[in-house]
Scaffold this motif. Structure first.
Motif, PDB file in Angstrom:
ATOM      1  N   UNK A  69      -3.338  -6.967   7.562  1.00  0.00           N
ATOM      2  CA  UNK A  69      -3.797  -5.657   8.024  1.00  0.00           C
ATOM      3  C   UNK A  69      -2.939  -5.182   9.197  1.00  0.00           C
ATOM      4  N   UNK A  70      -2.634  -6.062  10.131  1.00  0.00           N
ATOM      5  CA  UNK A  70      -1.800  -5.684  11.279  1.00  0.00           C
ATOM      6  C   UNK A  70      -0.397  -5.312  10.831  1.00  0.00           C
ATOM      7  N   UNK A  71       0.119  -6.022   9.848  1.00  0.00           N
ATOM      8  CA  UNK A  71       1.441  -5.720   9.327  1.00  0.00           C
ATOM      9  C   UNK A  71       1.468  -4.310   8.729  1.00  0.00           C
ATOM     10  N   UNK A  72       0.439  -3.965   7.967  1.00  0.00           N
ATOM     11  CA  UNK A  72       0.388  -2.635   7.361  1.00  0.00           C
ATOM     12  C   UNK A  72       0.168  -1.543   8.405  1.00  0.00           C
ATOM     13  N   UNK A  73      -0.543  -1.874   9.478  1.00  0.00           N
ATOM     14  CA  UNK A  73      -0.711  -0.898  10.557  1.00  0.00           C
ATOM     15  C   UNK A  73       0.612  -0.654  11.270  1.00  0.00           C
ATOM     16  N   UNK A  74       1.391  -1.712  11.468  1.00  0.00           N
ATOM     17  CA  UNK A  74       2.685  -1.592  12.141  1.00  0.00           C
ATOM     18  C   UNK A  74       3.750  -0.976  11.238  1.00  0.00           C
ATOM     19  N   UNK A  75       3.593  -1.120   9.936  1.00  0.00           N
ATOM     20  CA  UNK A  75       4.583  -0.629   8.971  1.00  0.00           C
ATOM     21  C   UNK A  75       3.907   0.185   7.867  1.00  0.00           C
ATOM     22  N   UNK A  76       3.441   1.386   8.187  1.00  0.00           N
ATOM     23  CA  UNK A  76       2.765   2.197   7.162  1.00  0.00           C
ATOM     24  C   UNK A  76       3.691   2.634   6.031  1.00  0.00           C
ATOM     25  N   UNK A  77       5.006   2.489   6.213  1.00  0.00           N
ATOM     26  CA  UNK A  77       5.939   2.877   5.160  1.00  0.00           C
ATOM     27  C   UNK A  77       5.777   2.037   3.893  1.00  0.00           C
ATOM     28  N   UNK A  78       5.151   0.876   4.008  1.00  0.00           N
ATOM     29  CA  UNK A  78       4.881   0.052   2.826  1.00  0.00           C
ATOM     30  C   UNK A  78       3.984   0.802   1.850  1.00  0.00           C
ATOM     31  N   UNK A  79       3.090   1.616   2.381  1.00  0.00           N
ATOM     32  CA  UNK A  79       2.139   2.346   1.534  1.00  0.00           C
ATOM     33  C   UNK A  79       2.756   3.530   0.805  1.00  0.00           C
ATOM     34  N   UNK A  80       3.924   3.995   1.273  1.00  0.00           N
ATOM     35  CA  UNK A  80       4.556   5.154   0.648  1.00  0.00           C
ATOM     36  C   UNK A  80       4.977   4.793  -0.776  1.00  0.00           C
ATOM     37  N   UNK A  81       4.425   5.488  -1.718  1.00  0.00           N
ATOM     38  CA  UNK A  81       4.742   5.273  -3.128  1.00  0.00           C
ATOM     39  C   UNK A  81       4.144   4.010  -3.724  1.00  0.00           C
ATOM     40  N   UNK A  82       3.304   3.308  -2.965  1.00  0.00           N
ATOM     41  CA  UNK A  82       2.747   2.053  -3.468  1.00  0.00           C
ATOM     42  C   UNK A  82       1.884   2.265  -4.708  1.00  0.00           C
ATOM     43  N   UNK A  83       1.021   3.261  -4.690  1.00  0.00           N
ATOM     44  CA  UNK A  83       0.110   3.491  -5.814  1.00  0.00           C
ATOM     45  C   UNK A  83       0.912   3.772  -7.090  1.00  0.00           C
ATOM     46  N   UNK A  84       1.961   4.577  -6.979  1.00  0.00           N
ATOM     47  CA  UNK A  84       2.789   4.880  -8.139  1.00  0.00           C
ATOM     48  C   UNK A  84       3.518   3.625  -8.633  1.00  0.00           C
ATOM     49  N   UNK A  89       4.099  -0.563 -12.673  1.00  0.00           N
ATOM     50  CA  UNK A  89       4.357  -1.977 -12.930  1.00  0.00           C
ATOM     51  C   UNK A  89       3.215  -2.669 -13.669  1.00  0.00           C
ATOM     52  N   UNK A  90       2.104  -1.986 -13.855  1.00  0.00           N
ATOM     53  CA  UNK A  90       0.955  -2.598 -14.530  1.00  0.00           C
ATOM     54  C   UNK A  90       1.297  -3.152 -15.914  1.00  0.00           C
ATOM     55  N   UNK A  91       2.007  -2.398 -16.774  1.00  0.00           N
ATOM     56  CA  UNK A  91       2.333  -2.964 -18.094  1.00  0.00           C
ATOM     57  C   UNK A  91       3.189  -4.234 -18.002  1.00  0.00           C
ATOM     58  N   UNK A  92       4.098  -4.278 -17.037  1.00  0.00           N
ATOM     59  CA  UNK A  92       4.952  -5.459 -16.875  1.00  0.00           C
ATOM     60  C   UNK A  92       4.155  -6.644 -16.340  1.00  0.00           C
ATOM     61  N   UNK A  93       3.157  -6.340 -15.527  1.00  0.00           N
ATOM     62  CA  UNK A  93       2.278  -7.399 -15.034  1.00  0.00           C
ATOM     63  C   UNK A  93       1.481  -7.996 -16.192  1.00  0.00           C
ATOM     64  N   UNK A 152     -11.619  -5.624  -1.059  1.00  0.00           N
ATOM     65  CA  UNK A 152     -11.826  -4.218  -0.702  1.00  0.00           C
ATOM     66  C   UNK A 152     -10.968  -3.841   0.498  1.00  0.00           C
ATOM     67  N   UNK A 153     -10.914  -4.691   1.504  1.00  0.00           N
ATOM     68  CA  UNK A 153     -10.085  -4.425   2.686  1.00  0.00           C
ATOM     69  C   UNK A 153      -8.613  -4.360   2.311  1.00  0.00           C
ATOM     70  N   UNK A 154      -8.168  -5.261   1.468  1.00  0.00           N
ATOM     71  CA  UNK A 154      -6.764  -5.293   1.059  1.00  0.00           C
ATOM     72  C   UNK A 154      -6.410  -4.013   0.326  1.00  0.00           C
ATOM     73  N   UNK A 155      -7.217  -3.629  -0.638  1.00  0.00           N
ATOM     74  CA  UNK A 155      -6.957  -2.414  -1.403  1.00  0.00           C
ATOM     75  C   UNK A 155      -7.020  -1.174  -0.524  1.00  0.00           C
ATOM     76  N   UNK A 156      -8.029  -1.090   0.326  1.00  0.00           N
ATOM     77  CA  UNK A 156      -8.194   0.070   1.190  1.00  0.00           C
ATOM     78  C   UNK A 156      -7.031   0.198   2.162  1.00  0.00           C
ATOM     79  N   UNK A 157      -6.591  -0.918   2.722  1.00  0.00           N
ATOM     80  CA  UNK A 157      -5.475  -0.911   3.659  1.00  0.00           C
ATOM     81  C   UNK A 157      -4.200  -0.438   2.985  1.00  0.00           C
ATOM     82  N   UNK A 158      -4.043  -0.736   1.708  1.00  0.00           N
ATOM     83  CA  UNK A 158      -2.868  -0.286   0.962  1.00  0.00           C
ATOM     84  C   UNK A 158      -2.998   1.161   0.480  1.00  0.00           C
TER      85      UNK A 158
END
Length: 162
Positions: A69-84, A89-93, A152-158
């Motif tokens: 959670x702290x890492x994602x707070x310090x680096x919100x750029x990880x969330x950019x485009x994450x959902x897409x 990648x779901x089919x490959x998973x 839930x926390x992991x998903x929400x944070x992302x």
């Protein structure tokens, strides 16, 4: 899903089910180290989008000692485009899971949690530097998810609705 032989060579190389399965296995391995529990299926869906994306992978590896959670707070750029990325990648998973199941590498319990069978994946990480980095970050993510142990926390944070 496009048949395997009709996919572009780049896609076949980057999203090879064996490689993606190995990355997922490293995530499950890391998750099991901390709590000796199988990884919830919903968390496995986050491994490939975070570990295959170069910018996210570099940030995560630099923040190996930081809580997720702290890492994602310090680096919100990880969330950019994450959902897409996660959606694309779901089919490959799913292909990677099919490959792991066909090889007898994973077990799924009655709650839908996935564990890696002992002795099915080498402990040492090998390959090119990029493939090593993907595997190392996947293992690290598994450990971070196990430390937090709250989907839930992991998903929400992302930025994803659970």
């Amino acid at each position: 899903m496009i048949p395997w032989d009709q996919r572009p060579r780049e896609i076949r190389n980057l999203f090879n089910p064996a490689f993606c399965g190995l990355v997922l296995a490293r995530g499950m391995e890391g998750f099991g180290w901390n709590n000796n529990q199988p990884m919830p299926f919903t968390l496995t869906l986050l491994i490939l989008p975070l570990s295959l994306h170069k910018q996210s992978r570099e940030i995560i590896s630099k923040c190996s000692k930081t809580y997720f959670v702290k890492m994602l707070q310090a680096h919100p750029e990880i969330r950019i485009g994450f959902v897409q990325r996660a959606h694309s990648l779901f089919p490959y998973t799913m292909e990677a899971f099919a490959y792991l199941m066909s090889c007898g590498t994973i077990d799924i319990n009655e709650l839908g949690c996935i564990s890696l069978r002992q002795g099915t994946v080498r402990k040492s990480i090998s390959g090119s530097q990029d493939t090593k980095d993907c595997q190392t970050v996947a293992r690290l993510l598994g450990r971070k998810f196990a430390q937090l142990n709250d989907r839930i926390t992991i998903y929400t944070t992302l930025g994803v609705r659970p």
